[in-house]
Write an enzyme that holds these catalytic residues in place. Structure first.
Site, mmCIF file in Angstrom:
data_model
loop_
_atom_site.group_PDB
_atom_site.id
_atom_site.type_symbol
_atom_site.label_atom_id
_atom_site.label_comp_id
_atom_site.label_asym_id
_atom_site.label_seq_id
_atom_site.Cartn_x
_atom_site.Cartn_y
_atom_site.Cartn_z
ATOM 1 N N SER A 56 -6.400 -12.373 1.553
ATOM 2 C CA SER A 56 -5.401 -12.764 0.567
ATOM 3 C C SER A 56 -6.005 -12.551 -0.816
ATOM 4 C CB SER A 56 -4.984 -14.220 0.771
ATOM 5 O OG SER A 56 -3.891 -14.526 -0.082
ATOM 6 N N GLU A 57 -5.229 -11.963 -1.704
ATOM 7 C CA GLU A 57 -5.760 -11.508 -2.996
ATOM 8 C C GLU A 57 -6.373 -12.633 -3.817
ATOM 9 O OE1 GLU A 57 -2.126 -9.895 -4.522
ATOM 10 O OE2 GLU A 57 -1.566 -11.712 -5.590
#
Lengths: 228, 211, 228, 211
Positions: free
Chosen positions: B47-48
């Site tokens: 997840s960024e």
């Protein structure tokens, strides 16, 4: 004795002036230093340039700063969300300037500022409208856009624990932009859930070494809510 | 023609994600792919916002709002997962370390150009997030989308009319009617749903499609 | 199941070919993956381009690789030391090529490679002989030199503990170049003092996330000696 | 004239390092400065190999060769110190976070140019390490050196003849005879040892010196 602790959030932000550039941590509400921002609002500084990933969620944090009309310009990657109504209203009324930066460029430009680079050739955005007018270069068959560091006079971030030297550890994904903002801001102000005695943080696991931090305020009540 | 619904599309994408892959699922439709990854396959979701080894949503009431995904939803961390800051997170994408990203799209061109961040409509507030970084950074960028808009126009196009996210970055598109491989040589139909022929797709899209 | 463990150091380096570019961790002997290098010497690959901060200390590690005549070129910041005799001899005999890079540029160029940047404008070296012939630019009143990423086909590093996903923690100043080499090398091979079960490493304190690591070899005996 | 020995020079430099400063002491002579920092003053020493809060050498036999300084000597870590990787370490220098670095020198020019990494002699093996990063990165770069070479030539010069480390980066030089401030306006004598006049220094260096 080095002691970067400041008694209150109000003291910590007391020298932020009208027109300052302020980098604020947080991705959504995680890592958003709500109490420092409340103090900044209470202080009354306006005409601010704010750097954050978003343009506010719900009612607290950056959203409150925008709601109160203190933000002249925001540099961010993802302003429009289901709960970004304060930004949306100001933007549609032409009361806030937006500089949209792809999130990876935002992170890399903040990191470049902290590391003293003059500019970086980044792969993101090439050939898109967000790179219009920017210098580009093909290097080893890949096209890059020249991007400049994003610096700030002040950084406001939230960490989990900190000591009097300013060493910090974060909590889960609330870490996000905190470590790189600490490096890029001239004066980094941190609200921590807990100020711990020097030596309590394992030297192997300190995420932000104290050299990057100027002020630490302990704010025990600061749990993260779903929306501002 | 037996068009796939969104769950079936997600299942179809999941089939192509191999054991051991490092994958970023874009916000919106691609998030569903996580629900169909075979449980006996170790796939690591990134997840960024600084998370590798993302697990499913917590039980209601167990949310920790310091542990969220790119869509700001509460998630969990798998055993063996870890946290890192934003610059390291985007280094994973931009440095070519991520194997696969799956993104939604407004339009994809036959040469792989992607448009998924902005409709370009006057008055629309633009928001790009990590889309441009993912699109050009992952080793493989996969798109999942319905082939047609609600009013029947093809979203697979000769040339994107919406503002671009990245040039030539999409290698494969999963739609409700067919899977297409894209590239400088144009689009090639990899498979179609039952009752859909390559000629049907040519008629619907108006494109030259390799069969 | 993802399992990046490799049984022996020999297996871990088995595909390093003549002429490869290999980045090697370590500052002096701290963090130097001696056992991986021994395996590389035993394997016999030569004509290597090596990237390391130094050009070998004493008899082990990079020094041994140079002694055995396997290094065509070395890219480093600080070759000449009291115990760099193997490098010194080869260099004076014109048997090894040296590219001297200021240490901060070395670190920044390795980091740039891992992060996918095309080039960076760095402040170090401007106006000196190490920037001769390089592109320069004045940005906001400061002079910078354009430097390119340093990548490698293989990275050999030493960490303290690792798990089967390749997550790593390091020990004290043996961390040095390890985390950025892991990001910059296409195939990163790590020798760890101890392979621990998945979940043993605190997710908050992992220094190198497993995505940057391709192979892990447990080598329990690997304590650091003063000199190679 | 009462020339300072190297220990006295180190003590003199230490006097100018204020409470709370982040300091990097270069290898060689500057390392001695650590021995003269007042014990009631908290000064944080950085070492380029990933260490902030460096403590004194361990007792013989207690060395841990994973805990070394830039000169590869065994050191200790103060309570509150921490470790980090090389890119972060050099970001501290190059990003302007370090308050002071103290370096040795072959030559320093009156405008602050520094030459301390290479004699330029044919056959000499060059080694730069972190010298160039420190010289241009720290907020203040201090040099400590004997004023004269063994054969009596001034190391404070109008213009460096040795290869440069950095341009105009040195703000102050501590020598065995005097302390000089440097800058675009030239050199100024800050203080001299007993029995040494500014004219003595002018004679020894052959330089225009502000008194």
């Amino acid at each position: 004795m080095i002691d970067k602790q400041v008694a209150t959030a109000a003291d910590a932000v007391a020298d932020i002036q009208d027109g300052s550039t302020v980098m604020i941590g947080g991705f959504g509400t995680a890592g958003m230093p709500d109490q420092l921002i409340e103090a900044l609002i209470a202080r009354g500084a306006g005409n601010l340039t704010i750097i954050n990933n978003n343009a506010g969620n719900g009612e607290a944090g950056v959203a409150a700063l925008i709601r109160e009309g203190r933000v002249k310009k925001i540099i961010c990657s993802f302003p429009r969300q289901s709960d970004s109504h304060h930004f949306d209203a100001r933007y549609r009324a032409d009361e806030i300037e937006l500089e949209l930066v792809p999130q990876g460029n935002l992170a890399a430009r903040i990191q470049a500022a902290g590391a003293g680079l003059g500019a970086i050739f980044t792969p993101t955005g090439y050939g898109t409208s967000l790179a219009e007018g920017k210098e580009t270069r093909e290097i080893d068959g890949v096209n890059y856009v020249l991007e400049y560091p994003i610096r700030a006079e002040f950084g406001l971030i939230k960490a989990y624990r900190g000591d009097r030297w300013g060493n910090l550890v974060y909590r889960k994904t609330a870490r996000n932009f905190g470590p790189i903002i600490a490096m890029a801001a001239r004066t980094t102000i941190v609200q921590v859930d807990e100020v711990v005695p020097l030596g309590s943080l394992d030297p192997e696991t300190v995420v932000t070494p104290g050299i990057f931090v100027q002020r630490v305020v302990g704010i025990p009540a600061a749990t993260t809510n779903k929306r501002g | 023609m037996m068009r796939l619904n969104r769950e079936e599309m997600a299942r179809r994408v999941a089939q192509d994600i191999p054991e051991g892959a490092y994958v970023n699922l874009g916000i919106g439709l691609p998030t569903k792919v996580a629900n169909y990854l075979p449980v006996d396959r170790e796939v690591l979701l990134q997840s960024e916002n600084g998370l590798l080894g993302m697990g499913p949503a917590p039980a209601p009431g167990d949310e920790d709002w310091d542990l969220i995904n790119a869509g700001k939803q509460a998630v969990t961390l798998l055993t063996g997962g870890c946290y890192f800051h934003h610059a390291d997170s985007f280094a994973m994408m931009r440095g070519g370390h991520l194997d696969i990203c799956v993104l939604g799209a407004f339009q994809v061109a036959v040469n792989g150009d992607l448009a998924n961040w902005h409709t370009g409509e006057p008055g629309a507030i633009p928001a790009v997030g990590g889309a441009m970084d993912l699109a050009i950074g992952a080793k493989k960028t996969l798109v999942m989308m319905e082939l047609l808009t609600r009013d029947g126009r093809s979203k697979l196009v000769e040339r994107c009319s919406y503002p671009l996210t990245g040039l030539g970055c999409t290698s494969r598109v999963y739609t409700d009617m067919a899977v297409f491989d894209l590239g400088s040589a144009g689009a090639r139909v990899v498979e179609t749903v039952e009752g859909c022929s390559v000629d049907d797709l040519r008629n619907l899209t108006g494109l030259v499609l390799e069969g």
